[in-house]
Design a protein around this motif. Structure first.
Motif, PDB file in Angstrom:
ATOM      1  N   VAL A 201      26.391   9.215  43.007  1.00  0.00           N
ATOM      2  CA  VAL A 201      26.457  10.430  43.818  1.00  0.00           C
ATOM      3  C   VAL A 201      25.047  10.998  44.012  1.00  0.00           C
ATOM      4  O   VAL A 201      24.697  11.474  45.093  1.00  0.00           O
ATOM      5  CB  VAL A 201      27.381  11.493  43.167  1.00  0.00           C
ATOM      6  N   LYS A 202      24.238  10.914  42.979  1.00  0.00           N
ATOM      7  CA  LYS A 202      22.873  11.444  43.037  1.00  0.00           C
ATOM      8  C   LYS A 202      21.956  10.564  43.875  1.00  0.00           C
ATOM      9  O   LYS A 202      20.856  10.984  44.227  1.00  0.00           O
ATOM     10  CB  LYS A 202      22.310  11.589  41.622  1.00  0.00           C
ATOM     11  N   LYS A 203      22.396   9.346  44.204  1.00  0.00           N
ATOM     12  CA  LYS A 203      21.568   8.398  44.948  1.00  0.00           C
ATOM     13  C   LYS A 203      21.987   8.252  46.411  1.00  0.00           C
ATOM     14  O   LYS A 203      21.467   7.383  47.111  1.00  0.00           O
ATOM     15  CB  LYS A 203      21.636   7.021  44.280  1.00  0.00           C
ATOM     16  N   LEU A 204      22.942   9.064  46.872  1.00  0.00           N
ATOM     17  CA  LEU A 204      23.386   8.970  48.254  1.00  0.00           C
ATOM     18  C   LEU A 204      22.224   9.278  49.199  1.00  0.00           C
ATOM     19  O   LEU A 204      21.380  10.125  48.907  1.00  0.00           O
ATOM     20  CB  LEU A 204      24.550   9.924  48.516  1.00  0.00           C
ATOM     21  N   LYS A 205      22.183   8.582  50.350  1.00  0.00           N
ATOM     22  CA  LYS A 205      21.104   8.775  51.327  1.00  0.00           C
ATOM     23  C   LYS A 205      21.117  10.174  51.929  1.00  0.00           C
ATOM     24  O   LYS A 205      20.077  10.704  52.290  1.00  0.00           O
ATOM     25  CB  LYS A 205      21.224   7.756  52.459  1.00  0.00           C
ATOM     26  N   ALA A 206      22.287  10.741  52.083  1.00  0.00           N
ATOM     27  CA  ALA A 206      22.433  12.065  52.699  1.00  0.00           C
ATOM     28  C   ALA A 206      23.430  12.887  51.886  1.00  0.00           C
ATOM     29  O   ALA A 206      24.232  12.339  51.139  1.00  0.00           O
ATOM     30  CB  ALA A 206      22.923  11.920  54.139  1.00  0.00           C
ATOM     31  N   LEU A 207      23.343  14.174  52.058  1.00  0.00           N
ATOM     32  CA  LEU A 207      24.254  15.076  51.363  1.00  0.00           C
ATOM     33  C   LEU A 207      25.639  15.000  52.008  1.00  0.00           C
ATOM     34  O   LEU A 207      25.757  15.123  53.231  1.00  0.00           O
ATOM     35  CB  LEU A 207      23.712  16.510  51.444  1.00  0.00           C
ATOM     36  N   PRO A 208      26.684  14.781  51.218  1.00  0.00           N
ATOM     37  CA  PRO A 208      28.044  14.765  51.783  1.00  0.00           C
ATOM     38  C   PRO A 208      28.414  16.140  52.343  1.00  0.00           C
ATOM     39  O   PRO A 208      27.752  17.142  52.063  1.00  0.00           O
ATOM     40  CB  PRO A 208      28.922  14.415  50.583  1.00  0.00           C
ATOM     41  N   SER A 209      29.499  16.192  53.087  1.00  0.00           N
ATOM     42  CA  SER A 209      29.977  17.465  53.636  1.00  0.00           C
ATOM     43  C   SER A 209      30.392  18.406  52.509  1.00  0.00           C
ATOM     44  O   SER A 209      30.620  17.973  51.371  1.00  0.00           O
ATOM     45  CB  SER A 209      31.178  17.217  54.557  1.00  0.00           C
ATOM     46  N   ASP A 210      30.481  19.682  52.835  1.00  0.00           N
ATOM     47  CA  ASP A 210      30.901  20.669  51.835  1.00  0.00           C
ATOM     48  C   ASP A 210      32.272  20.323  51.264  1.00  0.00           C
ATOM     49  O   ASP A 210      32.498  20.452  50.058  1.00  0.00           O
ATOM     50  CB  ASP A 210      30.930  22.076  52.437  1.00  0.00           C
ATOM     51  N   ASN A 211      33.191  19.876  52.131  1.00  0.00           N
ATOM     52  CA  ASN A 211      34.533  19.513  51.651  1.00  0.00           C
ATOM     53  C   ASN A 211      34.480  18.337  50.686  1.00  0.00           C
ATOM     54  O   ASN A 211      35.179  18.327  49.674  1.00  0.00           O
ATOM     55  CB  ASN A 211      35.456  19.190  52.833  1.00  0.00           C
ATOM     56  N   ASP A 212      33.635  17.354  51.001  1.00  0.00           N
ATOM     57  CA  ASP A 212      33.490  16.205  50.106  1.00  0.00           C
ATOM     58  C   ASP A 212      32.882  16.646  48.770  1.00  0.00           C
ATOM     59  O   ASP A 212      33.314  16.196  47.712  1.00  0.00           O
ATOM     60  CB  ASP A 212      32.615  15.122  50.734  1.00  0.00           C
ATOM     61  N   LEU A 213      31.883  17.518  48.842  1.00  0.00           N
ATOM     62  CA  LEU A 213      31.257  18.004  47.612  1.00  0.00           C
ATOM     63  C   LEU A 213      32.247  18.774  46.747  1.00  0.00           C
ATOM     64  O   LEU A 213      32.261  18.621  45.525  1.00  0.00           O
ATOM     65  CB  LEU A 213      30.043  18.886  47.943  1.00  0.00           C
ATOM     66  N   LEU A 214      33.080  19.595  47.378  1.00  0.00           N
ATOM     67  CA  LEU A 214      34.089  20.342  46.618  1.00  0.00           C
ATOM     68  C   LEU A 214      35.114  19.404  45.993  1.00  0.00           C
ATOM     69  O   LEU A 214      35.523  19.601  44.849  1.00  0.00           O
ATOM     70  CB  LEU A 214      34.785  21.367  47.517  1.00  0.00           C
ATOM     71  N   GLU A 215      35.496  18.370  46.736  1.00  0.00           N
ATOM     72  CA  GLU A 215      36.449  17.397  46.190  1.00  0.00           C
ATOM     73  C   GLU A 215      35.837  16.677  44.988  1.00  0.00           C
ATOM     74  O   GLU A 215      36.488  16.512  43.952  1.00  0.00           O
ATOM     75  CB  GLU A 215      36.850  16.392  47.268  1.00  0.00           C
ATOM     76  N   LEU A 216      34.580  16.263  45.121  1.00  0.00           N
ATOM     77  CA  LEU A 216      33.890  15.603  44.011  1.00  0.00           C
ATOM     78  C   LEU A 216      33.798  16.526  42.804  1.00  0.00           C
ATOM     79  O   LEU A 216      34.039  16.116  41.672  1.00  0.00           O
ATOM     80  CB  LEU A 216      32.483  15.172  44.434  1.00  0.00           C
ATOM     81  N   TYR A 217      33.458  17.782  43.043  1.00  0.00           N
ATOM     82  CA  TYR A 217      33.323  18.754  41.958  1.00  0.00           C
ATOM     83  C   TYR A 217      34.649  18.917  41.217  1.00  0.00           C
ATOM     84  O   TYR A 217      34.704  18.865  39.985  1.00  0.00           O
ATOM     85  CB  TYR A 217      32.856  20.106  42.501  1.00  0.00           C
ATOM     86  N   GLY A 218      35.726  19.129  41.981  1.00  0.00           N
ATOM     87  CA  GLY A 218      37.044  19.322  41.370  1.00  0.00           C
ATOM     88  C   GLY A 218      37.480  18.125  40.548  1.00  0.00           C
ATOM     89  O   GLY A 218      37.988  18.273  39.429  1.00  0.00           O
ATOM     90  N   LEU A 219      37.263  16.944  41.088  1.00  0.00           N
ATOM     91  CA  LEU A 219      37.640  15.727  40.358  1.00  0.00           C
ATOM     92  C   LEU A 219      36.780  15.531  39.117  1.00  0.00           C
ATOM     93  O   LEU A 219      37.282  15.169  38.060  1.00  0.00           O
ATOM     94  CB  LEU A 219      37.514  14.503  41.278  1.00  0.00           C
ATOM     95  N   PHE A 220      35.470  15.786  39.246  1.00  0.00           N
ATOM     96  CA  PHE A 220      34.565  15.617  38.111  1.00  0.00           C
ATOM     97  C   PHE A 220      34.940  16.573  36.979  1.00  0.00           C
ATOM     98  O   PHE A 220      35.026  16.175  35.820  1.00  0.00           O
ATOM     99  CB  PHE A 220      33.111  15.843  38.547  1.00  0.00           C
TER     100      PHE A 220
END
Length: 90
Positions: free
Chosen positions: A14-33
């Motif tokens: 996740v820290k190595k992605l070329k671009a920042l994911p969308s806010d919705n994707d980031l929230l989904e990742l946060y919730g799952l993490f």
């Protein structure tokens, strides 16, 4: 590779992605993490109504209530793999 090792590798990717994911994707990742690492969110720790970012993050996490650690890890890994496929790694 164990599920925990796959999860840890996905967290690094996740820290190595070329671009920042969308806010919705980031929230989904946060919730799952958070669900995978901490467990169910504690309603007593809900942010105040003027903390919009904190509230959104808390709601993303609390929406996963009841999800097992293993299921949250699997969903997190799948989400990261999808993001890596669409965005790519640095």
């Amino acid at each position: 590779m164990s599920l925990q090792e796959q999860f840890d590798a996905a967290a690094l990717n996740v820290k190595k992605l070329k671009a920042l994911p969308s806010d919705n994707d980031l929230l989904e990742l946060y919730g799952l993490f958070k669900q995978a690492t901490v467990g169910d969110a504690d309603p007593a720790n809900k942010p105040g109504m003027l903390d919009f970012k904190g509230k959104a993050k808390f709601e993303a996490w609390s929406g996963r209530k009841g999800t097992s650690k293993e299921d949250a890890q699997k969903a997190y890994i799948a989400k990261v793999e999808a993001l890596v496929s669409s965005i790519g790694l640095q």
